[in-house]
Scaffold this motif. Structure first.
Motif, PDB file in Angstrom:
ATOM      1  N   VAL A  22       0.864  -1.260  -0.014  1.00 44.55           N
ATOM      2  CA  VAL A  22       0.070   0.135  -0.076  1.00 44.55           C
ATOM      3  C   VAL A  22       0.712   1.408  -0.050  1.00 44.55           C
ATOM      4  O   VAL A  22       0.387   2.212  -0.629  1.00 44.55           O
ATOM      5  CB  VAL A  22      -0.853  -0.017   1.219  1.00 44.55           C
ATOM      6  CG1 VAL A  22      -1.662   1.359   1.457  1.00 44.55           C
ATOM      7  CG2 VAL A  22      -2.050  -1.040   1.128  1.00 44.55           C
ATOM      8  N   THR A  23       2.087   1.178   0.575  1.00 48.75           N
ATOM      9  CA  THR A  23       2.855   2.345   1.071  1.00 48.75           C
ATOM     10  C   THR A  23       3.438   2.588  -0.373  1.00 48.75           C
ATOM     11  O   THR A  23       3.628   3.940  -0.684  1.00 48.75           O
ATOM     12  CB  THR A  23       3.829   2.328   1.951  1.00 48.75           C
ATOM     13  OG1 THR A  23       4.760   0.920   1.799  1.00 48.75           O
ATOM     14  CG2 THR A  23       2.933   2.206   3.362  1.00 48.75           C
ATOM     15  N   PRO A  33      -2.407   6.472   1.827  1.00 48.99           N
ATOM     16  CA  PRO A  33      -2.661   5.039   1.969  1.00 48.99           C
ATOM     17  C   PRO A  33      -4.140   4.579   2.021  1.00 48.99           C
ATOM     18  O   PRO A  33      -4.594   3.525   1.736  1.00 48.99           O
ATOM     19  CB  PRO A  33      -1.724   4.668   3.080  1.00 48.99           C
ATOM     20  CG  PRO A  33      -0.858   5.880   3.063  1.00 48.99           C
ATOM     21  CD  PRO A  33      -1.646   6.827   2.865  1.00 48.99           C
ATOM     22  N   ALA A  34      -4.745   5.596   2.771  1.00 48.83           N
ATOM     23  CA  ALA A  34      -6.388   5.278   3.064  1.00 48.83           C
ATOM     24  C   ALA A  34      -7.146   5.095   1.790  1.00 48.83           C
ATOM     25  O   ALA A  34      -7.910   4.285   1.505  1.00 48.83           O
ATOM     26  CB  ALA A  34      -6.914   6.162   3.912  1.00 48.83           C
ATOM     27  N   ASP A  39      -9.223   1.695  -2.717  1.00 48.73           N
ATOM     28  CA  ASP A  39      -9.103   1.296  -4.311  1.00 48.73           C
ATOM     29  C   ASP A  39      -9.266  -0.195  -4.208  1.00 48.73           C
ATOM     30  O   ASP A  39      -9.559  -0.679  -5.238  1.00 48.73           O
ATOM     31  CB  ASP A  39      -8.081   1.892  -4.800  1.00 48.73           C
ATOM     32  CG  ASP A  39      -8.190   3.437  -4.992  1.00 48.73           C
ATOM     33  OD1 ASP A  39      -9.351   3.997  -5.172  1.00 48.73           O
ATOM     34  OD2 ASP A  39      -7.599   4.157  -5.270  1.00 48.73           O
ATOM     35  N   LEU A  40      -8.198  -0.626  -3.399  1.00 52.66           N
ATOM     36  CA  LEU A  40      -7.879  -1.953  -3.520  1.00 52.66           C
ATOM     37  C   LEU A  40      -9.187  -2.988  -3.075  1.00 52.66           C
ATOM     38  O   LEU A  40      -9.481  -3.898  -3.530  1.00 52.66           O
ATOM     39  CB  LEU A  40      -6.786  -2.415  -2.714  1.00 52.66           C
ATOM     40  CG  LEU A  40      -5.417  -1.685  -3.034  1.00 52.66           C
ATOM     41  CD1 LEU A  40      -4.442  -2.388  -1.934  1.00 52.66           C
ATOM     42  CD2 LEU A  40      -4.922  -2.021  -4.321  1.00 52.66           C
ATOM     43  N   VAL A  41      -9.852  -2.543  -2.095  1.00 49.37           N
ATOM     44  CA  VAL A  41     -11.155  -3.282  -1.958  1.00 49.37           C
ATOM     45  C   VAL A  41     -12.284  -3.175  -2.941  1.00 49.37           C
ATOM     46  O   VAL A  41     -12.590  -4.231  -3.365  1.00 49.37           O
ATOM     47  CB  VAL A  41     -11.913  -2.248  -0.485  1.00 49.37           C
ATOM     48  CG1 VAL A  41     -13.312  -2.998  -0.356  1.00 49.37           C
ATOM     49  CG2 VAL A  41     -10.968  -2.698   0.638  1.00 49.37           C
ATOM     50  N   GLY A  54      -0.683  -6.041   3.802  1.00 48.58           N
ATOM     51  CA  GLY A  54      -0.111  -4.893   3.447  1.00 48.58           C
ATOM     52  C   GLY A  54      -0.160  -4.443   1.823  1.00 48.58           C
ATOM     53  O   GLY A  54       0.496  -3.194   1.718  1.00 48.58           O
ATOM     54  N   GLY A  55      -0.808  -5.252   0.944  1.00 49.94           N
ATOM     55  CA  GLY A  55      -0.810  -4.494  -0.257  1.00 49.94           C
ATOM     56  C   GLY A  55      -1.806  -5.492  -1.292  1.00 49.94           C
ATOM     57  O   GLY A  55      -2.778  -5.987  -0.745  1.00 49.94           O
ATOM     58  N   ALA A  56      -1.439  -5.730  -2.280  1.00 54.11           N
ATOM     59  CA  ALA A  56      -2.220  -6.517  -3.227  1.00 54.11           C
ATOM     60  C   ALA A  56      -1.461  -7.061  -4.170  1.00 54.11           C
ATOM     61  O   ALA A  56      -0.037  -6.868  -4.651  1.00 54.11           O
ATOM     62  CB  ALA A  56      -3.303  -5.642  -3.786  1.00 54.11           C
TER      63      ALA A  56
END
Length: 254
Positions: A22-23, A33-34, A39-41, A54-56
């Protein structure tokens, strides 16, 4: 930046570089980051990626050349500049498919060289440079990735020899194995390795470990690796054992 545009850029970054935090995505896109987490959701709900701690990550796939070409351009240019410095005028150079090979081609203008390639973007870049003898390999056109593949390409390579091969990759495993995500490209890459006197792997930091299901070659078939950041200890040990020089842009890694 509109959410739709952010979503496109997130998917491009994940496809080109593998899993991302995410970072990292926040820094690349210049948003919080929020915002990235939201966006990832949404992208996961749409079935376009999988969130991990921590990411995708996105599923492996054959991504269009134009998408990959926009990612890590500065890093690729630094690698290309260092690789171009290895070549002497009058030599023959075999350039693999991929975006880093294309960035290397851009560094070769004005040189007296023979360039052999199955990379259509490399051909287009150098076609008007009269100082370069340009050899375009035959084969079946893969339009989305701007490359030529198949038995015709392999047959052409069996009749050629080059002083240098600059090879691309989808990822490098800790044991030093060079991998690719696209099975149809692997026989061509292997034929290129046989045609090259010296084999140099061009791989930015995102390729360690990177990804890929098909093995192209082991470290023993490489002479050097050019990258933009120091290689992890396990991979470095594998390269050292095989006698592979690791060149980090600006220095040699020991």
């Amino acid at each position: 930046m509109l959410a739709e545009r952010r979503h496109q850029l997130i998917l491009r970054a994940l496809r080109a570089g593998g899993p991302a935090a995410v970072t990292d995505l926040s820094g690349q896109l210049g948003v919080s980051p929020a915002t990235i987490r939201r966006d990832l959701v949404k992208l996961e709900e749409d079935g376009l990626l999988t969130r991990v701690h921590g990411g995708a990550v996105v599923e492996e796939g054959d991504q269009p050349f134009a998408e990959v070409a926009e990612v890590r351009v500065n890093e690729k240019d630094a690698i290309a500049e260092r690789a171009a410095a290895m070549i002497e005028d009058g030599q023959s150079v075999l350039l693999d498919i991929g975006t880093t090979a294309y960035r290397l081609a851009r560094q070769l203008h004005g040189r007296r060289l023979t360039v052999i390639t199955s990379n259509l973007v490399v051909y287009e870049e150098l076609a008007d440079d009269e100082g370069i003898e340009l050899v375009l390999l035959g084969g079946m056109v893969r339009r989305e990735y701007r490359s030529l593949v198949g038995f015709l390409t392999e047959d052409n390579l069996r009749q050629l020899h080059a002083d240098w091969l600059f090879l691309g990759t989808s990822g490098v495993r800790p044991g030093g194995q060079v991998m690719d995500t696209t099975v149809v490209e692997v026989p061509v890459k292997r034929a290129m390795i046989k045609a090259g006197e010296k084999v140099v792997l061009l791989a930015d930091a995102a390729k360690f470990p990177g990804h890929g299901m098909a093995k192209v070659c082991g470290p023993e078939e490489l002479d050097a690796v050019v990258t933009d950041e120091p290689v992890d200890a396990a991979t470095r040990a594998s390269f050292q054992e095989a006698g592979v020089e690791v060149v980090v842009t600006g220095k040699v890694q020991t």
